[in-house]
Design a protein around this motif. Structure first.
Motif, PDB file in Angstrom:
ATOM      1  N   LEU A   4       0.834  -1.204   0.000  1.00 30.16           N
ATOM      2  CA  LEU A   4       0.000   0.000   0.000  1.00 30.16           C
ATOM      3  C   LEU A   4       0.867   1.252   0.000  1.00 30.16           C
ATOM      4  CD1 LEU A   4      -2.792   1.247   0.012  1.00 30.16           C
ATOM      5  CD2 LEU A   4      -2.778   1.086   2.513  1.00 30.16           C
ATOM      6  N   HIS A   5       1.907   1.259   0.796  1.00 33.71           N
ATOM      7  CA  HIS A   5       2.828   2.396   0.837  1.00 33.71           C
ATOM      8  C   HIS A   5       3.488   2.581  -0.532  1.00 33.71           C
ATOM      9  CE1 HIS A   5       6.310   4.839   2.077  1.00 33.71           C
ATOM     10  NE2 HIS A   5       5.542   5.234   3.075  1.00 33.71           N
ATOM     11  N   ALA A   6       3.923   1.488  -1.139  1.00 37.91           N
ATOM     12  CA  ALA A   6       4.547   1.548  -2.468  1.00 37.91           C
ATOM     13  C   ALA A   6       3.552   2.072  -3.509  1.00 37.91           C
ATOM     14  CB  ALA A   6       5.074   0.171  -2.869  1.00 37.91           C
ATOM     15  N   ASP A   7       2.299   1.608  -3.422  1.00 33.83           N
ATOM     16  CA  ASP A   7       1.277   2.090  -4.355  1.00 33.83           C
ATOM     17  C   ASP A   7       1.028   3.581  -4.159  1.00 33.83           C
ATOM     18  OD1 ASP A   7      -1.153   1.824  -6.225  1.00 33.83           O
ATOM     19  OD2 ASP A   7      -2.012   2.662  -4.368  1.00 33.83           O
ATOM     20  N   ALA A   8       0.969   4.033  -2.906  1.00 35.72           N
ATOM     21  CA  ALA A   8       0.732   5.454  -2.640  1.00 35.72           C
ATOM     22  C   ALA A   8       1.839   6.301  -3.261  1.00 35.72           C
ATOM     23  CB  ALA A   8       0.635   5.695  -1.139  1.00 35.72           C
ATOM     24  N   LEU A   9       3.070   5.884  -3.073  1.00 31.32           N
ATOM     25  CA  LEU A   9       4.194   6.612  -3.678  1.00 31.32           C
ATOM     26  C   LEU A   9       4.079   6.648  -5.194  1.00 31.32           C
ATOM     27  CD1 LEU A   9       7.234   5.456  -1.519  1.00 31.32           C
ATOM     28  CD2 LEU A   9       6.479   7.822  -1.862  1.00 31.32           C
ATOM     29  N   ALA A  10       3.825   5.497  -5.801  1.00 29.96           N
ATOM     30  CA  ALA A  10       3.736   5.415  -7.262  1.00 29.96           C
ATOM     31  C   ALA A  10       2.552   6.219  -7.800  1.00 29.96           C
ATOM     32  CB  ALA A  10       3.636   3.955  -7.697  1.00 29.96           C
ATOM     33  N   THR A  11       1.417   6.101  -7.137  1.00 28.57           N
ATOM     34  CA  THR A  11       0.205   6.814  -7.567  1.00 28.57           C
ATOM     35  C   THR A  11       0.428   8.322  -7.539  1.00 28.57           C
ATOM     36  OG1 THR A  11      -1.239   5.028  -6.823  1.00 28.57           O
ATOM     37  CG2 THR A  11      -2.232   7.216  -7.014  1.00 28.57           C
ATOM     38  N   ARG A  36       7.903   8.651   6.362  1.00 19.65           N
ATOM     39  CA  ARG A  36       7.202   7.756   7.291  1.00 19.65           C
ATOM     40  C   ARG A  36       6.805   6.459   6.608  1.00 19.65           C
ATOM     41  NH1 ARG A  36       5.862   9.929  12.614  1.00 19.65           N
ATOM     42  NH2 ARG A  36       5.109   7.799  12.708  1.00 19.65           N
ATOM     43  N   ASP A  37       7.383   5.361   7.035  1.00 17.86           N
ATOM     44  CA  ASP A  37       6.993   4.046   6.517  1.00 17.86           C
ATOM     45  C   ASP A  37       5.570   3.680   6.929  1.00 17.86           C
ATOM     46  OD1 ASP A  37       9.421   3.636   5.247  1.00 17.86           O
ATOM     47  OD2 ASP A  37      10.280   2.535   6.941  1.00 17.86           O
ATOM     48  N   ASP A  38       5.071   4.292   8.001  1.00 19.18           N
ATOM     49  CA  ASP A  38       3.735   3.983   8.516  1.00 19.18           C
ATOM     50  C   ASP A  38       2.674   5.006   8.097  1.00 19.18           C
ATOM     51  OD1 ASP A  38       4.707   6.069  10.077  1.00 19.18           O
ATOM     52  OD2 ASP A  38       3.983   5.232  11.970  1.00 19.18           O
ATOM     53  N   ALA A  39       2.960   5.802   7.082  1.00 20.17           N
ATOM     54  CA  ALA A  39       2.058   6.892   6.676  1.00 20.17           C
ATOM     55  C   ALA A  39       0.685   6.415   6.205  1.00 20.17           C
ATOM     56  CB  ALA A  39       2.707   7.741   5.583  1.00 20.17           C
ATOM     57  N   CYS A  40       0.563   5.158   5.829  1.00 17.93           N
ATOM     58  CA  CYS A  40      -0.734   4.637   5.372  1.00 17.93           C
ATOM     59  C   CYS A  40      -1.493   3.916   6.480  1.00 17.93           C
ATOM     60  CB  CYS A  40      -0.533   3.693   4.194  1.00 17.93           C
ATOM     61  SG  CYS A  40       0.127   4.495   2.728  1.00 17.93           S
ATOM     62  N   ALA A  41      -0.906   3.818   7.655  1.00 20.36           N
ATOM     63  CA  ALA A  41      -1.527   3.096   8.766  1.00 20.36           C
ATOM     64  C   ALA A  41      -2.260   4.053   9.695  1.00 20.36           C
ATOM     65  CB  ALA A  41      -0.461   2.335   9.551  1.00 20.36           C
ATOM     66  N   ARG A  42      -3.464   3.697  10.071  1.00 19.74           N
ATOM     67  CA  ARG A  42      -4.238   4.565  10.962  1.00 19.74           C
ATOM     68  C   ARG A  42      -3.552   4.761  12.307  1.00 19.74           C
ATOM     69  NH1 ARG A  42     -10.107   2.545  12.276  1.00 19.74           N
ATOM     70  NH2 ARG A  42      -9.956   1.639  10.241  1.00 19.74           N
ATOM     71  N   GLU A  82      -7.033  -0.150   5.170  1.00 20.66           N
ATOM     72  CA  GLU A  82      -6.988  -1.369   5.972  1.00 20.66           C
ATOM     73  C   GLU A  82      -5.813  -2.230   5.517  1.00 20.66           C
ATOM     74  OE1 GLU A  82      -8.897  -1.816   8.519  1.00 20.66           O
ATOM     75  OE2 GLU A  82     -10.324  -0.196   8.173  1.00 20.66           O
ATOM     76  N   PRO A  83      -5.331  -3.131   6.381  1.00 21.00           N
ATOM     77  CA  PRO A  83      -4.191  -3.972   6.011  1.00 21.00           C
ATOM     78  C   PRO A  83      -4.396  -4.762   4.710  1.00 21.00           C
ATOM     79  CG  PRO A  83      -4.607  -4.144   8.360  1.00 21.00           C
ATOM     80  CD  PRO A  83      -5.735  -3.328   7.781  1.00 21.00           C
ATOM     81  N   GLY A  84      -5.614  -5.129   4.373  1.00 17.46           N
ATOM     82  CA  GLY A  84      -5.883  -5.891   3.150  1.00 17.46           C
ATOM     83  C   GLY A  84      -5.939  -5.064   1.885  1.00 17.46           C
ATOM     84  N   ASP A  85      -5.880  -3.735   1.992  1.00 22.14           N
ATOM     85  CA  ASP A  85      -5.934  -2.876   0.806  1.00 22.14           C
ATOM     86  C   ASP A  85      -4.572  -2.866   0.124  1.00 22.14           C
ATOM     87  OD1 ASP A  85      -8.598  -2.078   1.342  1.00 22.14           O
ATOM     88  OD2 ASP A  85      -7.905  -0.473   2.659  1.00 22.14           O
ATOM     89  N   ALA A  86      -4.529  -3.318  -1.129  1.00 23.46           N
ATOM     90  CA  ALA A  86      -3.264  -3.331  -1.869  1.00 23.46           C
ATOM     91  C   ALA A  86      -2.959  -1.967  -2.472  1.00 23.46           C
ATOM     92  CB  ALA A  86      -3.309  -4.387  -2.967  1.00 23.46           C
ATOM     93  N   THR A  87      -4.031  -1.189  -2.751  1.00 19.78           N
ATOM     94  CA  THR A  87      -3.847   0.127  -3.370  1.00 19.78           C
ATOM     95  C   THR A  87      -4.788   1.135  -2.719  1.00 19.78           C
ATOM     96  OG1 THR A  87      -5.553  -0.142  -5.076  1.00 19.78           O
ATOM     97  CG2 THR A  87      -3.341  -0.995  -5.604  1.00 19.78           C
ATOM     98  N   LEU A  88      -4.486   2.404  -2.916  1.00 20.41           N
ATOM     99  CA  LEU A  88      -5.380   3.457  -2.435  1.00 20.41           C
ATOM    100  C   LEU A  88      -6.722   3.374  -3.150  1.00 20.41           C
ATOM    101  CD1 LEU A  88      -2.855   6.418  -2.254  1.00 20.41           C
ATOM    102  CD2 LEU A  88      -3.900   5.212  -0.314  1.00 20.41           C
ATOM    103  N   ALA A  89      -6.696   3.054  -4.440  1.00 22.28           N
ATOM    104  CA  ALA A  89      -7.941   2.906  -5.203  1.00 22.28           C
ATOM    105  C   ALA A  89      -8.786   1.777  -4.627  1.00 22.28           C
ATOM    106  CB  ALA A  89      -7.632   2.663  -6.675  1.00 22.28           C
TER     107      ALA A  89
END
Length: 179
Positions: A4-11, A36-42, A82-89
């Protein structure tokens, strides 16, 4: 780095922001993700990425808004990744399905808008949501089903939105591709 973090960066790296303000936010999001490696985590208390969906009816004449129980305002659908989300989309579409109760929703390609806002969310402390916003289209004659995540849920004509939704203007403008 999690997917998810990688997708956020790429997106965000490939997104062409439509305005100088949106470009400034894009750059800030990228810097935050780099820091922040945890930027996508609540659980990231200083702030975290969220994903939302502006749900439009099939004719793009109405928008589905939720009366958010914690905020007490009409908002687009969306929430925490959520942990199961592979992408922001994926996160935006999942939130739209969960909060609308409607099958057959279709995600339009690409993000359309960014917004940072202060909030006290599930952490119970003030934080920031770095919201990444998408457009989702509903099938013809789709009827929403309110969930426990909403005090109310209804379609609103784009030219007659409820009071207090003026901050959605930029998102709606971007979603419709209007200047």
């Amino acid at each position: 780095m999690n997917p998810l973090h990688a997708d956020a960066l790429a997106t965000l790296a490939r997104w062409q922001a439509p305005t100088a303000e949106q470009e400034a936010l894009r750059q800030a999001y990228l810097a935050y993700l780099d820091a922040r490696d945890d930027a996508c985590a609540r659980s990231c208390a200083p702030g975290h990425l969220t994903a939302s969906a502006l749900v439009l009816d099939a004719a793009a004449e109405r928008v589905l808004l939720t009366l958010h129980p914690r905020v007490g305002r009409w908002l687009q659908l969306g929430g925490h990744c959520e942990p199961g989300d592979a992408t922001l989309a994926d996160a935006a579409l999942r939130e739209a399905r969960e909060e609308s109760g409607m099958p057959g929703l279709r995600l339009e390609p690409g993000l359309v808008h960014l917004d940072v806002h202060p909030v006290t969310c599930s952490l119970g402390v003030p934080t920031r949501h770095f919201d990444v916003r998408y457009v989702v289209k509903a099938p013809p004659d789709a009827e929403p089903v309110r969930s426990a995540e909403s005090d109310d849920l209804r379609w609103w004509p784009l030219d007659a939105l409820p009071a207090g939704t003026e901050d959605l203007t930029g998102l709606i403008t971007a979603a419709l591709g209007t200047p």
